[in-house]
Write an enzyme that holds these catalytic residues in place. Structure first.
Site, PDB file in Angstrom:
ATOM      1  N   HIS A  19      39.343  43.836  33.246  1.00  0.00           N
ATOM      2  CA  HIS A  19      38.703  44.383  34.446  1.00  0.00           C
ATOM      3  C   HIS A  19      38.675  45.896  34.299  1.00  0.00           C
ATOM      4  CE1 HIS A  19      39.246  40.490  36.572  1.00  0.00           C
ATOM      5  NE2 HIS A  19      40.313  40.406  35.782  1.00  0.00           N
ATOM      6  N   HIS A 197      37.814  33.009  36.811  1.00  0.00           N
ATOM      7  CA  HIS A 197      39.271  32.967  36.840  1.00  0.00           C
ATOM      8  C   HIS A 197      39.661  31.627  37.463  1.00  0.00           C
ATOM      9  CE1 HIS A 197      39.109  37.211  36.045  1.00  0.00           C
ATOM     10  NE2 HIS A 197      40.406  37.406  36.250  1.00  0.00           N
ATOM     11  N   GLU A 200      45.297  30.541  37.414  1.00  0.00           N
ATOM     12  CA  GLU A 200      46.273  31.635  37.314  1.00  0.00           C
ATOM     13  C   GLU A 200      47.392  31.346  38.319  1.00  0.00           C
ATOM     14  OE1 GLU A 200      44.748  35.452  38.543  1.00  0.00           O
ATOM     15  OE2 GLU A 200      46.333  36.581  37.526  1.00  0.00           O
TER      16      GLU A 200
HETATM   17  N1  HPA Z   1      43.225  37.718  38.824  1.00  0.00           N
HETATM   18  C1  HPA Z   1      42.352  37.715  39.842  1.00  0.00           C
HETATM   19  N2  HPA Z   1      41.649  38.783  40.179  1.00  0.00           N
HETATM   20  C2  HPA Z   1      41.804  39.891  39.470  1.00  0.00           C
HETATM   21  C3  HPA Z   1      42.691  39.952  38.415  1.00  0.00           C
HETATM   22  C4  HPA Z   1      43.435  38.799  38.083  1.00  0.00           C
HETATM   23  O1  HPA Z   1      44.248  38.738  37.131  1.00  0.00           O
HETATM   24  N3  HPA Z   1      42.623  41.209  37.930  1.00  0.00           N
HETATM   25  C5  HPA Z   1      41.703  41.881  38.650  1.00  0.00           C
HETATM   26  N4  HPA Z   1      41.212  41.084  39.599  1.00  0.00           N
HETATM   27 ZN    ZN Z   2      41.595  38.914  35.380  1.00  0.00          ZN
END
Ligand code: HPA
Ligand code: ZN
Length: 336
Positions: A19, A197, A200
């Site tokens: 990012h 994403h 996570e």
């Molecule tokens: N996860 C979700 N959103 C994000 C992340 C991340 O690791 N880094 C920057 N925005």
């Molecule tokens: Zn990320």
């Protein structure tokens, strides 16, 4: 230097999960704040860095968005991106696929043109002057919902030629992929590749959703896939890459110790896992640091390091010809 550490730093590498707003080092943040007459909530670089203690993803996101508040003009986005590219060069990154969060800026009244204009100009300079090739990924903020995503997708139309893929980031829990199915359908109809994403902080179901509904060509993070053998089979069979981020996972308590990082188990399952830095200014290290941290903790072999590096080139959104050229560079440098 340890021979494995030397191999890590000398190998030409690709970065696929980065990012640009997460590369904002406090020194540059204070410098830009000062020239723009913006006041930060912290008195000094040291005070700000001392606040980089995150309990979870949301804790981090709160600081990440606060940091972006000083970015106002095209030149600010240029300077941010240029600083990252110099770090990338130091890390022997020869190809980078940079995510940006336009909504983190347009929601504050910064024009979309200033955001993408500065980032893209720096990326072009990085290609010419540093030899780093690139792709750009427009990432939607999950917490803002799909309707705002559609407005952002519309704003991106004039810049379609600069953007390869769209992604999905920010708060994961309570924002499942199905909220964004139509938005991602529209993005694909415009010719964008999709990534998301998933897994996570969220469950394996969110990874299934990212694949089935959002048609993600890569999964960013993907840690929770380890809980679902059927999902691992699908990732292996369809060669869906996972862009893991070891230092990020540790700092955001996705894992409790680096020894618990799943990347070796992903490789053992035949999944195309890669190593990335996510938000290096906040998580304590750029790409080489991520490789070193996980290699040391898991006692990765040189073959496993080379596999991870090759996986990233295989997973990159580049032509087959470019892939062959990059993989050849790795062979020359590694002797394998
Ligand atoms: N996860 C979700 N959103 C994000 C992340 C991340 O690791 N880094 C920057 N925005
Ligand atoms: Zn990320």
């Amino acid at each position: 230097m340890d021979t494995l550490h030397r191999l890590i730093s000398q190998l030409p590498k690709a970065e696929l999960h980065l990012h640009i707003e997460g590369t904002f080092e406090p020194e540059l943040m204070f410098a830009i704040a000062q020239r723009n007459g913006v006041t930060l909530n912290y008195g000094s670089v040291e005070e700000l860095r001392a606040a980089y203690n995150f309990g979870n993803l949301q804790d981090f996101l709160n600081l990440y968005y606060a940091g972006t508040s000083v970015l106002l003009f095209e030149q600010d986005f240029y300077d941010l991106t240029w600083a990252y590219l110099n770090k990338a060069k130091e890390n022997n990154i020869v190809h980078t696929e940079v995510m940006f969060d336009p909504q983190a800026h347009t929601e504050r009244g910064v024009p979309f043109a200033a955001v993408i204009g500065g980032i893209y100009r720096a990326l072009c300079d990085g290609f010419e002057k540093l030899g780093i090739s690139f792709r750009l990924i427009l990432s939607f903020l999950r917490h803002l919902g799909a309707e705002k995503g559609f407005r952002t997708l519309e704003e991106a139309i004039p810049y379609k030629g600069w953007i390869t893929a769209v992604g999905l980031d920010s708060t994961e829990r309570d924002y499942p992929p199905e909220l964004f199915t139509e938005l991602f359908d529209a993005a694909r109809e415009m010719g964008f590749v999709t990534v998301a994403h998933a897994g996570e902080e969220g469950p394996p179901e969110y990874i299934w959703g990212a694949l089935d509904l959002l048609k993600a060509a890569r999964i960013d993070h993907g840690n929770s896939a380890m809980e679902d053998p059927d999902l691992l089979d699908v990732l292996r069979i369809y060669e869906i890459p996972l862009t893991t981020c070891p230092l990020s996972n540790l700092k955001l308590h996705v894992i409790q110790r680096m020894e618990d990082h799943p990347v070796r188990r992903m490789l053992d399952a035949g999944v195309r896992a890669t190593i990335n830095s996510d938000d290096p200014a906040y998580f304590g290290g750029y790409l080489n640091d991520n490789f070193i941290a996980v290699a040391d903790a898991l006692s990765l072999t040189s073959d496993e390091i080379i596999q991870l590096v090759n996986n990233a080139f295989e997973a990159a959104f580049v032509t087959d010809g470019e892939k062959r050229k990059f993989l050849q560079l790795v062979r020359e440098q590694s002797g394998k």
